[in-house]
Motif scaffolding. Structure first.
Motif, mmCIF file in Angstrom:
data_model
loop_
_atom_site.group_PDB
_atom_site.id
_atom_site.type_symbol
_atom_site.label_atom_id
_atom_site.label_comp_id
_atom_site.label_asym_id
_atom_site.label_seq_id
_atom_site.Cartn_x
_atom_site.Cartn_y
_atom_site.Cartn_z
ATOM 1 N N SER A 241 -16.949 -0.376 8.521
ATOM 2 C CA SER A 241 -16.920 0.435 9.743
ATOM 3 C C SER A 241 -17.681 -0.221 10.891
ATOM 4 O O SER A 241 -17.269 -0.145 12.037
ATOM 5 N N ARG A 242 -18.789 -0.877 10.545
ATOM 6 C CA ARG A 242 -19.609 -1.424 11.620
ATOM 7 C C ARG A 242 -18.878 -2.551 12.351
ATOM 8 O O ARG A 242 -18.871 -2.620 13.576
ATOM 9 N N TYR A 243 -18.248 -3.405 11.574
ATOM 10 C CA TYR A 243 -17.487 -4.513 12.145
ATOM 11 C C TYR A 243 -16.312 -3.953 12.957
ATOM 12 O O TYR A 243 -16.020 -4.409 14.066
ATOM 13 N N ALA A 244 -15.662 -2.919 12.402
ATOM 14 C CA ALA A 244 -14.522 -2.321 13.096
ATOM 15 C C ALA A 244 -14.974 -1.643 14.395
ATOM 16 O O ALA A 244 -14.279 -1.722 15.426
ATOM 17 N N ASP A 245 -16.140 -0.999 14.375
ATOM 18 C CA ASP A 245 -16.662 -0.366 15.594
ATOM 19 C C ASP A 245 -16.917 -1.397 16.685
ATOM 20 O O ASP A 245 -16.653 -1.163 17.865
ATOM 21 N N ASP A 246 -17.447 -2.534 16.259
ATOM 22 C CA ASP A 246 -17.726 -3.616 17.196
ATOM 23 C C ASP A 246 -16.425 -4.091 17.860
ATOM 24 O O ASP A 246 -16.358 -4.299 19.079
ATOM 25 N N ILE A 247 -15.365 -4.204 17.061
ATOM 26 C CA ILE A 247 -14.066 -4.627 17.599
ATOM 27 C C ILE A 247 -13.522 -3.563 18.553
ATOM 28 O O ILE A 247 -13.035 -3.858 19.635
ATOM 29 N N LEU A 248 -13.668 -2.289 18.140
ATOM 30 C CA LEU A 248 -13.165 -1.192 18.985
ATOM 31 C C LEU A 248 -13.853 -1.199 20.345
ATOM 32 O O LEU A 248 -13.238 -0.877 21.368
ATOM 33 N N GLU A 249 -15.132 -1.571 20.337
ATOM 34 C CA GLU A 249 -15.881 -1.579 21.591
ATOM 35 C C GLU A 249 -15.426 -2.739 22.477
ATOM 36 O O GLU A 249 -15.175 -2.564 23.671
ATOM 37 N N ARG A 250 -15.284 -3.902 21.859
ATOM 38 C CA ARG A 250 -14.939 -5.092 22.652
ATOM 39 C C ARG A 250 -13.466 -5.127 23.042
ATOM 40 O O ARG A 250 -13.088 -5.763 24.012
ATOM 41 N N TYR A 251 -12.630 -4.466 22.263
ATOM 42 C CA TYR A 251 -11.193 -4.436 22.576
ATOM 43 C C TYR A 251 -10.782 -3.016 22.961
ATOM 44 O O TYR A 251 -9.729 -2.540 22.560
ATOM 45 N N ALA A 252 -11.645 -2.373 23.757
ATOM 46 C CA ALA A 252 -11.428 -0.964 24.117
ATOM 47 C C ALA A 252 -10.099 -0.749 24.837
ATOM 48 O O ALA A 252 -9.479 0.314 24.721
ATOM 49 N N SER A 253 -9.627 -1.764 25.562
ATOM 50 C CA SER A 253 -8.388 -1.560 26.319
ATOM 51 C C SER A 253 -7.143 -1.884 25.491
ATOM 52 O O SER A 253 -6.020 -1.627 25.931
ATOM 53 N N ALA A 254 -7.335 -2.433 24.300
ATOM 54 C CA ALA A 254 -6.170 -2.764 23.460
ATOM 55 C C ALA A 254 -5.568 -1.492 22.878
ATOM 56 O O ALA A 254 -6.287 -0.523 22.605
ATOM 57 N N SER A 255 -4.259 -1.490 22.690
ATOM 58 C CA SER A 255 -3.619 -0.287 22.128
ATOM 59 C C SER A 255 -3.929 -0.198 20.634
ATOM 60 O O SER A 255 -4.181 -1.221 19.971
ATOM 61 N N THR A 256 -3.897 1.024 20.119
ATOM 62 C CA THR A 256 -4.141 1.233 18.686
ATOM 63 C C THR A 256 -3.094 0.473 17.869
ATOM 64 O O THR A 256 -3.409 -0.128 16.839
ATOM 65 N N GLU A 257 -1.842 0.491 18.353
ATOM 66 C CA GLU A 257 -0.760 -0.210 17.641
ATOM 67 C C GLU A 257 -1.084 -1.695 17.495
ATOM 68 O O GLU A 257 -0.933 -2.277 16.417
ATOM 69 N N ASP A 258 -1.534 -2.312 18.616
ATOM 70 C CA ASP A 258 -1.833 -3.753 18.581
ATOM 71 C C ASP A 258 -3.021 -4.051 17.665
ATOM 72 O O ASP A 258 -3.020 -5.047 16.926
ATOM 73 N N LEU A 259 -4.032 -3.193 17.718
ATOM 74 C CA LEU A 259 -5.200 -3.406 16.859
ATOM 75 C C LEU A 259 -4.799 -3.321 15.388
ATOM 76 O O LEU A 259 -5.195 -4.146 14.563
ATOM 77 N N LEU A 260 -3.970 -2.317 15.063
ATOM 78 C CA LEU A 260 -3.560 -2.136 13.663
ATOM 79 C C LEU A 260 -2.681 -3.301 13.195
ATOM 80 O O LEU A 260 -2.830 -3.787 12.070
ATOM 81 N N ALA A 261 -1.801 -3.741 14.069
ATOM 82 C CA ALA A 261 -0.938 -4.876 13.703
ATOM 83 C C ALA A 261 -1.807 -6.103 13.431
ATOM 84 O O ALA A 261 -1.602 -6.827 12.450
#
Ligand SMILES: Nc1ncnc2c1ncn2[C@@H]1O[C@H](COP(=O)(O)OP(=O)(O)O)[C@@H](O)[C@H]1O
Ligand SMILES: [Mg+2]
Length: 389
Positions: A241-261
């Motif tokens: 979760s911590r690593y994923a949270d870090d990515i979510l913060e830095r890629y805040a403008s990326a779409s959920t679809e793109d992040l999941l892909a």
């Protein structure tokens, strides 16, 4: 044939899988291939889930952990009792129940320290862990609770004996290899939960609509984990979760679809990489058998199939071999527990690096097996000096 129960809750922490199977001893003296009888999955109760998640991040006090450990035992006992009721099997028909426990913390071996320890000629056993870099782990789900509340003999915690024998160090022979390739579903689950509240990307539908974010993929692939040589374990401190949270913060403008892909492609390419780096140079492979809940993520499986096909490998799911993908782990623990109960070796030193064959697991006997109760009367007093000792 004896009934055996196996349970598992993996690092995805999506629920407790419980499986009923039958296993016997084959002509060669080894456990037979387990026969699947019935299975079910229960959710972690809402009041426990956040506590265990906090424990993964070392945010739970030891006092709270103590209660969670017992309550988790009750979750496993309830899952077992429900499964037996569903299958119409009585506890006394079940020879043994096995599970590994929920891993709360796992420390990999420090190979350099182990080498230094060996060359120092130290004979101290304590030094193995204080200075020697031997692996260790902490696993919850109290087996006393499970055995008592199911009335079934229980075997749990298969790793500590292997750890103490130097398992996960560096095996000398590589006849059989077993190691983690990297991430599975945890970060995928975390991202979709954070963005949409859903617990997983059902059938990989959202990921299917996304585009790979190449710079993120490259960054993920540069993770320190990939420097580690097998046997190695990945868990939530690596890809959690911590690593994923870090990515979510830095890629805040990326779409959920793109992040999941991108995360699905990351899992697929790390499996590919493990095969290319460690397996294909040693042996020829034609088929890769996948199991676990991730096999239901169609996008992940498509990426994996595509990546492996570039190396001439065919990808299939373990159901084809009579091993239901969703319950493979639980069946594995049923088998390990059965072997332990019968006193049969259940480790593979060549895979883990342990110094010898052993009986992995801790045994807690079912209350109904208690004997010697005939002559105890109410006149027999058990006197001790009280709780304070
Ligand atoms: N229908 C599905 N679509 C997509 N992903 C799924 C589906 N079913 C299960 N999963 C994924 O599988 C995970 C659970 O897999 P499991 O093998 O139980 O892992 P673990 O051993 O870590 O608990 C879920 O968290 C989810 O990510
Ligand atoms: Mg699971």
């Amino acid at each position: 044939m004896p009934y055996i129960v196996g349970l598992n809750s993996g690092s995805s922490f999506d629920g407790v899988d419980a499986v009923l199977c039958t296993i016997d001893i084959d002509q060669d003296g080894h456990p037979s291939r387990p026969k699947f009888v019935d299975a079910l999955t229960v959710d972690w109760p809402d009041e426990l889930r956040p506590l265990v998640i906090r424990a993964f991040d070392n945010q739970l006090s030891l006092f709270d952990m103590t209660r969670v450990n017992y309550a988790a035992g009750a979750v496993y006992a309830e899952a077992t009792n429900k499964l037996l009721a569903k299958a119409g099997v009585k506890p006394e028909e079940v020879e043994v129940l096995g599970y590994d426990g929920q891993t709360v913390y796992q420390e990999p071996p420090d190979r350099q320290k182990i080498a230094d320890y060996i060359s120092s000629g130290s004979k101290s056993l304590v030094d193995l862990w204080t200075k020697g870099g031997f692996p260790c782990g902490f696993f919850i789900v109290e087996s006393g609770v499970v055995a008592a509340l199911t009335d079934i003999t229980t075997v749990t915690q298969f790793l500590p004996v292997d750890h103490a024998l130097g398992g996960s160090g560096a095996p000398l022979v590589h006849k059989t290899m077993a190691f983690d390739t990297g991430p599975g579903n945890v970060m995928l689950d975390h991202v979709i939960r954070a963005r949409t509240g859903r617990s997983y990307d059902k059938d990989g539908e959202m990921a299917a609509r996304g585009q790979i974010i190449e710079p993120l993929l490259a960054e993920l692939q540069a993770h320190e984990f990939f420097q580690r040589k097998p046997p190695r374990s990945a868990w939530r401190l690596d890809f959690g979760s911590r690593y994923a949270d870090d990515i979510l913060e830095r890629y805040a403008s990326a779409s959920t679809e793109d992040l999941l892909a991108t995360l699905a492609m990351f899992t697929a390419t790390s499996i590919e990489r493990a095969l290319v780096d460690f397996i294909l140079p040693k042996t020829s492979v034609t088929k890769v058998v996948a199991s676990g809940g991730g096999t239901r993520n169609t996008t992940l499986m498509r990426f994996l199939t595509e990546r492996l096909a570039t190396h001439g490998l065919k990808t299939c799911v373990s159901d084809e071999f009579g091993m239901p993908a969703a319950y493979k782990e639980a069946i594995k623990f049923a088998t390990l527990a059965f072997a332990a109960k019968r006193g049969l070796a259940n480790n593979i030193p060549a895979a883990s690096g342990a110094s010898s064959f052993a009986i992995l697991g801790k045994l807690t006997l079912a209350p109904r097996l208690a004997r010697g109760t005939e002559n105890i009367t109410s006149n027999d007093l058990f006197i001790d000096d009280g709780w304070a000792g």
